[in-house]
Design a protein around this motif. Sequence first.
Motif, PDB file in Angstrom:
ATOM      1  N   ALA A 194       6.243   9.929 -10.022  1.00 30.10           N
ATOM      2  CA  ALA A 194       5.664  10.180 -11.521  1.00 30.10           C
ATOM      3  C   ALA A 194       6.220  12.013 -11.799  1.00 30.10           C
ATOM      4  CB  ALA A 194       4.496   9.978 -12.206  1.00 30.10           C
ATOM      5  N   GLN A 195       5.888  12.168 -10.426  1.00 31.45           N
ATOM      6  CA  GLN A 195       5.937  13.915 -10.829  1.00 31.45           C
ATOM      7  C   GLN A 195       8.403  14.198 -10.429  1.00 31.45           C
ATOM      8  OE1 GLN A 195       4.116  15.270  -6.816  1.00 31.45           O
ATOM      9  NE2 GLN A 195       2.373  15.584  -7.670  1.00 31.45           N
ATOM     10  N   LEU A 196       8.602  13.577  -9.712  1.00 32.83           N
ATOM     11  CA  LEU A 196       9.880  13.531  -9.692  1.00 32.83           C
ATOM     12  C   LEU A 196      10.457  13.286 -11.318  1.00 32.83           C
ATOM     13  CD1 LEU A 196      11.018  11.732  -6.740  1.00 32.83           C
ATOM     14  CD2 LEU A 196      11.072  14.385  -6.957  1.00 32.83           C
ATOM     15  N   ILE A 197      10.464  12.163 -11.743  1.00 28.97           N
ATOM     16  CA  ILE A 197      10.796  11.504 -13.597  1.00 28.97           C
ATOM     17  C   ILE A 197       9.658  12.415 -14.113  1.00 28.97           C
ATOM     18  CG2 ILE A 197      10.271  10.034 -15.239  1.00 28.97           C
ATOM     19  CD1 ILE A 197      10.081   7.354 -12.787  1.00 28.97           C
ATOM     20  N   GLU A 198       9.079  13.665 -14.253  1.00 28.91           N
ATOM     21  CA  GLU A 198       8.411  15.099 -15.354  1.00 28.91           C
ATOM     22  C   GLU A 198       9.467  15.890 -14.833  1.00 28.91           C
ATOM     23  OE1 GLU A 198       4.557  17.397 -15.611  1.00 28.91           O
ATOM     24  OE2 GLU A 198       4.686  14.995 -14.704  1.00 28.91           O
ATOM     25  N   ALA A 199      10.082  16.121 -13.716  1.00 28.57           N
ATOM     26  CA  ALA A 199      10.231  17.768 -13.083  1.00 28.57           C
ATOM     27  C   ALA A 199      11.909  17.358 -13.554  1.00 28.57           C
ATOM     28  CB  ALA A 199      10.832  17.554 -11.557  1.00 28.57           C
ATOM     29  N   ARG A 200      12.187  15.333 -13.704  1.00 26.61           N
ATOM     30  CA  ARG A 200      14.208  15.329 -14.154  1.00 26.61           C
ATOM     31  C   ARG A 200      13.938  15.357 -15.277  1.00 26.61           C
ATOM     32  NH1 ARG A 200      18.157  15.850 -12.415  1.00 26.61           N
ATOM     33  NH2 ARG A 200      18.575  14.341 -10.793  1.00 26.61           N
ATOM     34  N   MET A 203       0.924  -1.350  -0.060  1.00 29.88           N
ATOM     35  CA  MET A 203      -0.270   0.062   0.089  1.00 29.88           C
ATOM     36  C   MET A 203       0.704   0.899   0.346  1.00 29.88           C
ATOM     37  SD  MET A 203      -3.122   1.350  -0.400  1.00 29.88           S
ATOM     38  CE  MET A 203      -3.835   0.167  -0.117  1.00 29.88           C
ATOM     39  N   ALA A 204       1.679   1.745   0.560  1.00 29.49           N
ATOM     40  CA  ALA A 204       2.688   2.255   0.663  1.00 29.49           C
ATOM     41  C   ALA A 204       3.942   2.470  -0.206  1.00 29.49           C
ATOM     42  CB  ALA A 204       4.038   2.534   1.742  1.00 29.49           C
ATOM     43  N   ALA A 205       4.183   1.292  -1.216  1.00 28.69           N
ATOM     44  CA  ALA A 205       4.148   1.719  -2.593  1.00 28.69           C
ATOM     45  C   ALA A 205       3.530   2.416  -3.309  1.00 28.69           C
ATOM     46  CB  ALA A 205       4.699   0.385  -3.512  1.00 28.69           C
ATOM     47  N   LYS A 206       2.744   1.988  -3.371  1.00 26.40           N
ATOM     48  CA  LYS A 206       1.321   2.738  -3.880  1.00 26.40           C
ATOM     49  C   LYS A 206       1.651   4.436  -3.845  1.00 26.40           C
ATOM     50  CE  LYS A 206      -1.421  -1.620  -5.763  1.00 26.40           C
ATOM     51  NZ  LYS A 206      -3.125  -2.030  -5.194  1.00 26.40           N
ATOM     52  N   GLN A 207       1.449   4.525  -2.529  1.00 28.67           N
ATOM     53  CA  GLN A 207       1.082   5.617  -2.313  1.00 28.67           C
ATOM     54  C   GLN A 207       2.471   6.919  -2.915  1.00 28.67           C
ATOM     55  OE1 GLN A 207       0.844   5.735   2.265  1.00 28.67           O
ATOM     56  NE2 GLN A 207      -1.099   5.542   1.396  1.00 28.67           N
ATOM     57  N   SER A 208       3.171   5.810  -3.313  1.00 28.65           N
ATOM     58  CA  SER A 208       4.557   7.026  -3.291  1.00 28.65           C
ATOM     59  C   SER A 208       4.349   7.181  -5.142  1.00 28.65           C
ATOM     60  CB  SER A 208       5.385   5.989  -3.529  1.00 28.65           C
ATOM     61  OG  SER A 208       5.942   5.118  -3.228  1.00 28.65           O
ATOM     62  N   ASP A 209       4.046   6.266  -5.666  1.00 29.67           N
ATOM     63  CA  ASP A 209       3.577   6.215  -6.911  1.00 29.67           C
ATOM     64  C   ASP A 209       3.848   7.696  -8.080  1.00 29.67           C
ATOM     65  OD1 ASP A 209       2.191   2.841  -7.904  1.00 29.67           O
ATOM     66  OD2 ASP A 209       4.994   3.963  -7.081  1.00 29.67           O
ATOM     67  N   PRO A 210       2.762   8.167  -7.049  1.00 30.62           N
ATOM     68  CA  PRO A 210       2.682   9.925  -8.575  1.00 30.62           C
ATOM     69  C   PRO A 210       3.948  10.313  -7.554  1.00 30.62           C
ATOM     70  CG  PRO A 210       0.390   8.576  -6.528  1.00 30.62           C
ATOM     71  CD  PRO A 210       1.237   7.958  -6.497  1.00 30.62           C
ATOM     72  N   ILE A 211       4.267  10.687  -6.552  1.00 31.46           N
ATOM     73  CA  ILE A 211       5.340  11.465  -5.729  1.00 31.46           C
ATOM     74  C   ILE A 211       6.719  11.269  -6.670  1.00 31.46           C
ATOM     75  CG2 ILE A 211       7.616  12.037  -4.126  1.00 31.46           C
ATOM     76  CD1 ILE A 211       5.121  11.535  -2.273  1.00 31.46           C
ATOM     77  N   TYR A 225      16.485   8.633 -18.951  1.00 32.13           N
ATOM     78  CA  TYR A 225      15.070   9.336 -19.499  1.00 32.13           C
ATOM     79  C   TYR A 225      14.794   8.980 -21.106  1.00 32.13           C
ATOM     80  CZ  TYR A 225      15.207  10.227 -14.671  1.00 32.13           C
ATOM     81  OH  TYR A 225      15.309  10.537 -13.324  1.00 32.13           O
ATOM     82  N   PHE A 226      16.093   9.893 -22.130  1.00 33.93           N
ATOM     83  CA  PHE A 226      16.064   9.574 -23.630  1.00 33.93           C
ATOM     84  C   PHE A 226      17.042   8.673 -23.239  1.00 33.93           C
ATOM     85  CE2 PHE A 226      14.500  13.130 -21.669  1.00 33.93           C
ATOM     86  CZ  PHE A 226      13.749  13.350 -21.910  1.00 33.93           C
TER      87      PHE A 226
END
Length: 211
Positions: free
Chosen positions: A11-17, A1-9, A56-57
Amino acid sequence: MAAKQSDPIQAQLIEARQSQILDAATQVFAEKGFHRATIRDVARTAGIADGTIYNYFENKTALLLGILNQLNQTEEREQHFEIAAQMDFREFLRGYLRQRYAVMTQRGFEVFQIVLSEVLVNAELRELYYNQVIAPTYEVTEKFLRVWIAEGRIKPFDTAVWMRVVAGMTLGILILRIIGDPELEARGDSLSDILVDFILQGIEPAEPMDS
């Protein structure tokens, strides 16, 4: 459950990078040109290790596609059209074109020139650009156009051709801006208003002319 809660965060870190890398690539490609620029140049500008970019690329072509996708705002298009569903179509189109030109101005016509020249000579990039950026944009646009036609908000018309005419008109104006057309530069913010009136009404008179 904790792992699922961290997924949005995560994703945001990946998008920022990714955005950090693409911003650096945009700067480097504008300064050096696509062929002279290296992954190392991009990494140095981004303040990261060379190897981090490859997380990432895949290569420079992927970076260029990323810049094109960023300029196109492909992922945001559906949200833009959902907002349009609550607006007058003319006002939406006017604001939309104004926003698109503002994005191009902010990102730099020089970068667009580099990207465009590479797309024209690189068949692989051209195919990837069409399939990954252009085609999805057409698909989203046509979906909403057909809904608006069904709702009676706009009259029935050939949506496939209309989209390409508008895209071609927009692209042509950007190219003219790149080569320094003084008339377009002088129009500034009023350009989107002129385009909307032309796209929606053409040049026929409002009332039939006497013969």
